[in-house]
Design a protein around this motif. Structure first.
Motif, PDB file in Angstrom:
ATOM      1  N   MET A   1     -12.394   6.985   6.233  1.00 10.84           N
ATOM      2  CA  MET A   1     -12.601   8.050   7.208  1.00 10.84           C
ATOM      3  C   MET A   1     -11.278   8.742   7.509  1.00 10.84           C
ATOM      4  O   MET A   1     -10.230   8.111   7.584  1.00 10.84           O
ATOM      5  N   ALA A   2     -11.328  10.069   7.686  1.00 12.29           N
ATOM      6  CA  ALA A   2     -10.095  10.822   7.899  1.00 12.29           C
ATOM      7  C   ALA A   2      -9.319  10.323   9.108  1.00 12.29           C
ATOM      8  O   ALA A   2      -8.090  10.240   9.088  1.00 12.29           O
ATOM      9  N   ARG A   3     -10.005   9.961  10.192  1.00 12.07           N
ATOM     10  CA  ARG A   3      -9.296   9.528  11.391  1.00 12.07           C
ATOM     11  C   ARG A   3      -8.691   8.135  11.230  1.00 12.07           C
ATOM     12  O   ARG A   3      -7.944   7.681  12.086  1.00 12.07           O
ATOM     13  N   MET A   4      -9.022   7.442  10.130  1.00  9.40           N
ATOM     14  CA  MET A   4      -8.412   6.157   9.821  1.00  9.40           C
ATOM     15  C   MET A   4      -7.415   6.273   8.666  1.00  9.40           C
ATOM     16  O   MET A   4      -6.964   5.267   8.134  1.00  9.40           O
ATOM     17  N   SER A   5      -7.086   7.499   8.249  1.00  7.46           N
ATOM     18  CA  SER A   5      -6.160   7.725   7.147  1.00  7.46           C
ATOM     19  C   SER A   5      -4.869   8.333   7.669  1.00  7.46           C
ATOM     20  O   SER A   5      -4.838   8.935   8.740  1.00  7.46           O
ATOM     21  N   THR A   6      -3.807   8.176   6.901  1.00  5.18           N
ATOM     22  CA  THR A   6      -2.496   8.732   7.228  1.00  5.18           C
ATOM     23  C   THR A   6      -1.921   9.372   5.977  1.00  5.18           C
ATOM     24  O   THR A   6      -2.480   9.234   4.888  1.00  5.18           O
ATOM     25  N   PRO A   7      -0.786  10.070   6.076  1.00  8.49           N
ATOM     26  CA  PRO A   7      -0.161  10.587   4.851  1.00  8.49           C
ATOM     27  C   PRO A   7       0.151   9.505   3.825  1.00  8.49           C
ATOM     28  O   PRO A   7       0.146   9.772   2.626  1.00  8.49           O
ATOM     29  N   GLU A   8       0.402   8.276   4.274  1.00  6.84           N
ATOM     30  CA  GLU A   8       0.641   7.197   3.324  1.00  6.84           C
ATOM     31  C   GLU A   8      -0.645   6.802   2.589  1.00  6.84           C
ATOM     32  O   GLU A   8      -0.597   6.379   1.434  1.00  6.84           O
ATOM     33  N   THR A   9      -1.792   6.937   3.256  1.00  9.53           N
ATOM     34  CA  THR A   9      -3.065   6.709   2.566  1.00  9.53           C
ATOM     35  C   THR A   9      -3.229   7.709   1.440  1.00  9.53           C
ATOM     36  O   THR A   9      -3.687   7.366   0.344  1.00  9.53           O
ATOM     37  N   VAL A  10      -2.850   8.948   1.703  1.00 11.55           N
ATOM     38  CA  VAL A  10      -2.910   9.989   0.679  1.00 11.55           C
ATOM     39  C   VAL A  10      -2.008   9.623  -0.489  1.00 11.55           C
ATOM     40  O   VAL A  10      -2.385   9.740  -1.658  1.00 11.55           O
ATOM     41  N   ALA A  11      -0.798   9.158  -0.188  1.00  8.60           N
ATOM     42  CA  ALA A  11       0.141   8.787  -1.252  1.00  8.60           C
ATOM     43  C   ALA A  11      -0.386   7.615  -2.061  1.00  8.60           C
ATOM     44  O   ALA A  11      -0.238   7.571  -3.288  1.00  8.60           O
ATOM     45  N   LEU A  12      -1.011   6.662  -1.391  1.00  8.79           N
ATOM     46  CA  LEU A  12      -1.534   5.485  -2.072  1.00  8.79           C
ATOM     47  C   LEU A  12      -2.645   5.854  -3.044  1.00  8.79           C
ATOM     48  O   LEU A  12      -2.809   5.225  -4.087  1.00  8.79           O
ATOM     49  N   SER A  13      -3.401   6.891  -2.730  1.00  9.19           N
ATOM     50  CA  SER A  13      -4.529   7.302  -3.576  1.00  9.19           C
ATOM     51  C   SER A  13      -4.113   8.270  -4.661  1.00  9.19           C
ATOM     52  O   SER A  13      -4.936   8.674  -5.480  1.00  9.19           O
ATOM     53  N   SER A  14      -2.835   8.659  -4.667  1.00 12.62           N
ATOM     54  CA  SER A  14      -2.386   9.701  -5.573  1.00 12.62           C
ATOM     55  C   SER A  14      -1.909   9.124  -6.892  1.00 12.62           C
ATOM     56  O   SER A  14      -1.105   8.208  -6.932  1.00 12.62           O
ATOM     57  N   ASP A  15      -2.376   9.704  -7.991  1.00 12.74           N
ATOM     58  CA  ASP A  15      -1.905   9.293  -9.320  1.00 12.74           C
ATOM     59  C   ASP A  15      -0.545   9.895  -9.654  1.00 12.74           C
ATOM     60  O   ASP A  15       0.154   9.409 -10.538  1.00 12.74           O
ATOM     61  N   ASP A  16      -0.174  10.973  -8.935  1.00 10.52           N
ATOM     62  CA  ASP A  16       1.100  11.618  -9.247  1.00 10.52           C
ATOM     63  C   ASP A  16       2.066  11.460  -8.080  1.00 10.52           C
ATOM     64  O   ASP A  16       2.861  12.341  -7.806  1.00 10.52           O
ATOM     65  N   MET A  17       1.997  10.298  -7.397  1.00  8.42           N
ATOM     66  CA  MET A  17       2.856  10.082  -6.248  1.00  8.42           C
ATOM     67  C   MET A  17       4.337  10.205  -6.609  1.00  8.42           C
ATOM     68  O   MET A  17       5.119  10.821  -5.882  1.00  8.42           O
ATOM     69  N   ALA A  18       4.725   9.602  -7.711  1.00  3.97           N
ATOM     70  CA  ALA A  18       6.133   9.604  -8.063  1.00  3.97           C
ATOM     71  C   ALA A  18       6.643  11.029  -8.279  1.00  3.97           C
ATOM     72  O   ALA A  18       7.737  11.394  -7.854  1.00  3.97           O
ATOM     73  N   GLU A  19       5.802  11.859  -8.917  1.00  2.00           N
ATOM     74  CA  GLU A  19       6.204  13.249  -9.144  1.00  2.00           C
ATOM     75  C   GLU A  19       6.257  14.016  -7.853  1.00  2.00           C
ATOM     76  O   GLU A  19       7.141  14.820  -7.612  1.00  2.00           O
TER      77      GLU A  19
ATOM     78  N   THR B   1      -3.086  -5.320   7.638  1.00  2.00           N
ATOM     79  CA  THR B   1      -3.882  -4.097   7.782  1.00  2.00           C
ATOM     80  C   THR B   1      -5.260  -4.406   8.344  1.00  2.00           C
ATOM     81  O   THR B   1      -5.771  -3.673   9.208  1.00  2.00           O
ATOM     82  N   ALA B   2      -5.886  -5.483   7.854  1.00  2.00           N
ATOM     83  CA  ALA B   2      -7.219  -5.852   8.337  1.00  2.00           C
ATOM     84  C   ALA B   2      -7.186  -6.162   9.827  1.00  2.00           C
ATOM     85  O   ALA B   2      -8.068  -5.734  10.595  1.00  2.00           O
ATOM     86  N   LEU B   3      -6.169  -6.902  10.270  1.00  2.00           N
ATOM     87  CA  LEU B   3      -6.059  -7.221  11.699  1.00  2.00           C
ATOM     88  C   LEU B   3      -5.832  -5.962  12.525  1.00  2.00           C
ATOM     89  O   LEU B   3      -6.384  -5.806  13.620  1.00  2.00           O
ATOM     90  N   LEU B   4      -5.001  -5.060  12.014  1.00  2.00           N
ATOM     91  CA  LEU B   4      -4.737  -3.808  12.727  1.00  2.00           C
ATOM     92  C   LEU B   4      -6.020  -2.998  12.900  1.00  2.00           C
ATOM     93  O   LEU B   4      -6.317  -2.493  13.994  1.00  2.00           O
ATOM     94  N   LEU B   5      -6.806  -2.873  11.832  1.00  2.00           N
ATOM     95  CA  LEU B   5      -8.030  -2.087  11.894  1.00  2.00           C
ATOM     96  C   LEU B   5      -9.123  -2.794  12.693  1.00  2.00           C
ATOM     97  O   LEU B   5      -9.933  -2.138  13.359  1.00  2.00           O
ATOM     98  N   PHE B   6      -9.137  -4.120  12.638  1.00  2.00           N
ATOM     99  CA  PHE B   6     -10.087  -4.887  13.449  1.00  2.00           C
ATOM    100  C   PHE B   6      -9.825  -4.622  14.934  1.00  2.00           C
ATOM    101  O   PHE B   6     -10.753  -4.340  15.707  1.00  2.00           O
ATOM    102  N   ALA B   7      -8.561  -4.722  15.335  1.00  2.00           N
ATOM    103  CA  ALA B   7      -8.218  -4.442  16.731  1.00  2.00           C
ATOM    104  C   ALA B   7      -8.507  -2.991  17.090  1.00  2.00           C
ATOM    105  O   ALA B   7      -8.970  -2.690  18.198  1.00  2.00           O
TER     106      ALA B   7
ATOM    107  N   GLY C   1       1.399   5.040  13.189  1.00  2.00           N
ATOM    108  CA  GLY C   1       2.686   4.531  12.735  1.00  2.00           C
ATOM    109  C   GLY C   1       2.569   3.204  12.015  1.00  2.00           C
ATOM    110  O   GLY C   1       3.135   3.012  10.935  1.00  2.00           O
ATOM    111  N   ALA C   2       1.812   2.271  12.592  1.00  2.00           N
ATOM    112  CA  ALA C   2       1.667   0.953  11.970  1.00  2.00           C
ATOM    113  C   ALA C   2       0.943   1.059  10.632  1.00  2.00           C
ATOM    114  O   ALA C   2       1.320   0.398   9.652  1.00  2.00           O
ATOM    115  N   ALA C   3      -0.098   1.892  10.576  1.00  2.00           N
ATOM    116  CA  ALA C   3      -0.834   2.052   9.321  1.00  2.00           C
ATOM    117  C   ALA C   3       0.045   2.668   8.243  1.00  2.00           C
ATOM    118  O   ALA C   3       0.021   2.239   7.079  1.00  2.00           O
ATOM    119  N   MET C   4       0.845   3.666   8.603  1.00  2.00           N
ATOM    120  CA  MET C   4       1.729   4.292   7.620  1.00  2.00           C
ATOM    121  C   MET C   4       2.726   3.287   7.058  1.00  2.00           C
ATOM    122  O   MET C   4       3.000   3.261   5.856  1.00  2.00           O
TER     123      MET C   4
END
Length: 414
Positions: free
Chosen positions: A394-412, A15-21, A110-113
């Motif tokens: 930042m929103a332009r560096m986030s994806t739906p998977e970022t939202v899932a990662l930050s969610s406490d109720d992801m499983a639900e 992830t760090a390499l992807l965002l660095f590039a 796609g790669a970030a997700m």
């Protein structure tokens, strides 16, 4: 904690390499395009192309992963991003750069997700908050480092294009050799604007304006800095300082939004952002120190709006719908990101580069007026019923998977 993080090192490295590039790619294009004499409109369309590709990547990547698997899809995304930046070097023309930039946006999303889905797989209820916090720091540090490395060389040559392509290719290696199991299916978010609007009109309107404003600045800040006579080092600083300031301001602003009506906090932040817009418009100064201070003030306000808006929307959302609401708002932000660079580029071409802040100022004024109206229409939610403020990249560096990662109720929610 170190034991729980050890299996994640490969994912954080990738992830760090992807965002660095991505940091290199996002700044070298407007800097080089300005040097090549591209119009402000053409440079703005680079941001529009990226946003279109980003939205497509968020929507289509889950389907692609189902067809070919996580590892091959991730490799294809990194390879596509590397090809895109190299094509930008081979053919220096706006007509080529704009669709190629759309490919970059698609591949980045796609790669970030896919990388974030592995983090979701490894995270449990006890470690999720820490993992997301580390991921956010990696996001910030890698993006800033990618932008700042441009200060070490000459952007008029081929070096930074090739370096970006190399790092994109390196980004696929940690995941390819380090992942032992495929993660759960990727998060799919369907955009239901009607449902989002019924949940919180302020959130939908404000996040659209934030998408327009932040994407305009994110795409064209380098053009403004070049117009002000900045060196390449100062241009990199001018683009990076707002990101750092925005990250730091999330702590006090988040605490305030948990204590007071989030709409009033959004209102206050928007007023400060508008004051900064007006300062950029009317000072007419090209002094680097002053402009750095203004850029810090700008970032400290505009880059904290998005998480405040998301937290407000989730205060009114039904339980278990965090991903649907937050992911939907992320896509609305993406729609605003399509509009912002184009409108700002046209304004800058018609007037001068400071007109970018006329566009951002109109967005922030619109948020102020709409929020004032909604404060009269809808009462504030009780403090005890609020969800906790969640700092986010930042929103332009986030994806739906970022939202899932930050969610406490992801499983639900899944």
């Amino acid at each position: 904690m170190s034991r729980s993080l050890l299996p994640l090192i490969a994912l954080f490295m990738g992830t760090a390499l992807l965002l660095f590039a991505g940091g290199i790619n996002g700044l070298i294009l407007p800097v080089r395009g300005t040097a090549e004499g591209f119009s402000a409109t053409s440079l703005g369309l680079l941001g529009t192309g990226w946003a279109v590709g980003y939205i497509a990547g968020c929507l289509l990547t889950p389907w692609l992963v189902v067809r070919v698997g996580h590892i091959r899809a991730f490799g294809a995304m990194c390879a596509g991003a590397a090809v895109a930046i190299l094509v930008s070097l081979l053919v220096i023309a706006p007509g080529i750069w704009i669709p190629v930039r759309a490919l970059s946006g698609f591949c980045f999303a796609g790669a970030a997700m896919i990388a974030e889905s592995w983090l979701n797989e490894k995270a449990d209820a006890r470690s999720r908050g820490r993992i997301f916090g580390i991921y956010t720091m990696v996001n910030l540090a890698a993006t800033t480092a990618g932008q700042m490395i441009l200060s070490l060389g000459d952007p008029s040559g081929f070096f930074f294009f090739v370096l970006g392509a190399i790092v994109y290719c390196l980004a696929l290696l940690p995941t390819a050799v380090g992942a032992t199991t495929s993660p759960t299916p990727l998060t799919v978010v369907k955009l239901d604007v009607g449902a989002l609007w019924r949940n919180s009109p302020v959130a939908v309107f404000a996040v659209l304006m934030v998408g327009i404003s932040n994407s305009a600045f994110g795409t064209l800040a380098a053009v403004y800095a070049d117009w002000a006579g900045f060196s390449i080092t100062d241009i990199a600083l001018f683009a990076s300082i707002p990101i750092l300031a925005g990250a730091l301001s999330q702590i006090p602003i988040g605490a305030a939004s948990d204590r007071f009506d989030r709409r009033r906090v959004l209102l206050g932040v928007s007023v400060l952002a508008l004051i900064t817009d007006l300062a950029f418009l009317f000072t007419g100064s090209t002094d680097p120190v002053l402009l750095f201070c203004l850029s810090a003030a700008f970032g400290a306000t505009v880059f904290v709006m998005y998480p405040v808006i998301v937290a407000h929307a989730n205060d009114h959302a039904a339980p278990g719908t965090f991903i649907q609401v937050s992911g939907g708002l992320l896509l609305v932000t993406g729609i605003g990101s399509v509009i912002g660079p184009t409108v700002a580029g046209l304004a800058m071409g018609y007037s001068d580069p400071s007109a970018m802040f006329l566009v951002t100022g109109i967005c922030h004024l619109s948020v102020i007026l709409f929020t004032l109206w909604r404060l009269r229409v809808r009462s504030a939610i009780a403090t005890g019923l609020k969800t906790a403020f969640q700092a986010s990249p930042m929103a332009r560096m986030s994806t739906p998977e970022t939202v899932a990662l930050s969610s406490d109720d992801m499983a639900e929610a899944r």
